[in-house]
Design an enzyme around this catalytic site. Structure first.
Site, PDB file in Angstrom:
ATOM      1  N   GLU A 192      70.146 -10.522  91.208  1.00 53.25           N
ATOM      2  CA  GLU A 192      71.099 -11.234  90.379  1.00 53.25           C
ATOM      3  C   GLU A 192      72.490 -10.591  90.481  1.00 53.25           C
ATOM      4  OE1 GLU A 192      70.234 -13.970  89.210  1.00 53.25           O
ATOM      5  OE2 GLU A 192      68.224 -13.978  88.312  1.00 53.25           O
ATOM      6  N   ASP A 216      59.813 -11.753  97.217  1.00 50.84           N
ATOM      7  CA  ASP A 216      59.676 -11.456  95.796  1.00 50.84           C
ATOM      8  C   ASP A 216      58.432 -12.087  95.196  1.00 50.84           C
ATOM      9  OD1 ASP A 216      60.551 -14.145  95.892  1.00 50.84           O
ATOM     10  OD2 ASP A 216      62.611 -13.581  95.458  1.00 50.84           O
ATOM     11  N   HIS A 269      72.591 -15.519  93.863  1.00 49.89           N
ATOM     12  CA  HIS A 269      71.531 -14.532  94.079  1.00 49.89           C
ATOM     13  C   HIS A 269      70.766 -14.818  95.370  1.00 49.89           C
ATOM     14  CE1 HIS A 269      68.589 -17.203  91.657  1.00 49.89           C
ATOM     15  NE2 HIS A 269      68.040 -17.074  92.851  1.00 49.89           N
ATOM     16  N   ASN A 319      74.119 -18.956  91.209  1.00 50.25           N
ATOM     17  CA  ASN A 319      74.967 -17.812  90.884  1.00 50.25           C
ATOM     18  C   ASN A 319      75.107 -16.840  92.056  1.00 50.25           C
ATOM     19  OD1 ASN A 319      72.478 -16.575  90.950  1.00 50.25           O
ATOM     20  ND2 ASN A 319      72.497 -15.891  88.819  1.00 50.25           N
TER      21      ASN A 319
END
Length: 235
Positions: free
Chosen positions: A136, A63, A131, A129
């Site tokens: 996400e 990314d 990811h 979380n």
């Protein structure tokens, strides 16, 4: 899914180095999938110091922030040069161009790069979380490279690298979960108590898009290297 529990990130990096060395020396590591952030830094430090030769290996990163030039000190392009590429040259390094305002075209072109260069070994971290990459919660398990909106939790976690929270990019170009799952082997690293909830759900609960990393349960060759703190909620 194989799990390895270590005392700390230094021990985790040594385990990771062993895996990378085995794949490279066996001739099975032609395309190396790389991650950024604090989690893989201990591994990259060992790779820099090692005798491993990546000059015949292609790298593909997960990314990149949107809106940052590759030369920006907080871009992942800059991060990779500082932490690995300047010390260990590769045959070719691929990262999304976050400065390209046509993010749809950039994403499509990057997905094609991933398809043209099937990843042999993918390095991953995991967010608090759950990811992976910048996928996400809510990301489809068959998602491909695209521009994604970063949730506030991720923005807050990354704010430490910027002078103020307002400077943290709000979107990024990320390989999709479906893109990641195409890798032949995946090694995920997790360190710290703040990753314990995500790790417990990843390993012990049913897959759900609420926890993107749980998609890894369907992959045939995943190794999770975690410290005792990250493993502390496993039953």
């Amino acid at each position: 899914m194989k799990t390895i529990i270590v005392n700390n990130s230094d021990e985790g990096a040594k385990k990771g180095l062993e895996l990378v060395r085995a794949e490279l020396e066996s001739g099975n590591l032609n395309v190396f999938g790389l991650a950024t952030g604090s989690t893989p830094m201990s591994l990259y430090a060992l790779l820099r110091e090692s005798d491993l030769d990546f000059t015949n290996t292609v790298s593909i990163n997960l990314d990149e922030y949107c809106g940052l030039e590759p030369s920006h000190e907080q871009s992942y392009n800059y991060f990779m040069k500082e932490n690995l590429f300047d010390a260990k040259p590769f045959k070719k390094n691929y990262l999304p161009n976050g400065a390209n305002k046509d993010t749809a075209a950039e994403s499509a072109a990057y997905e094609q790069i991933c398809n043209d260069n099937p990843i042999d070994l993918q390095i991953l971290g995991i967010g608090t979380n759950g990811h992976i990459g910048f996928n996400e919660p809510g990301s489809a398990f068959d998602s491909v490279t695209r521009e994604v909106d970063l949730v506030q939790e991720t923005i807050d976690a990354n704010a430490r690298n910027f002078e103020s929270k307002d400077e943290v990019p709000k979107t990024a170009i990320s390989m999709g979960i479906g893109s990641i799952l195409k890798a032949k082997k995946i090694v995920l690293f997790a360190y710290g108590e703040n990753k314990a909830d995500a790790i417990q759900k990843l390993i012990e609960e049913a897959p759900t898009t609420d926890l993107p990393a749980s998609a890894l349960q369907s992959h045939p060759d995943v190794t999770i290297i975690m410290d005792k703190a990250a493993a502390s909620k496993l039953k």
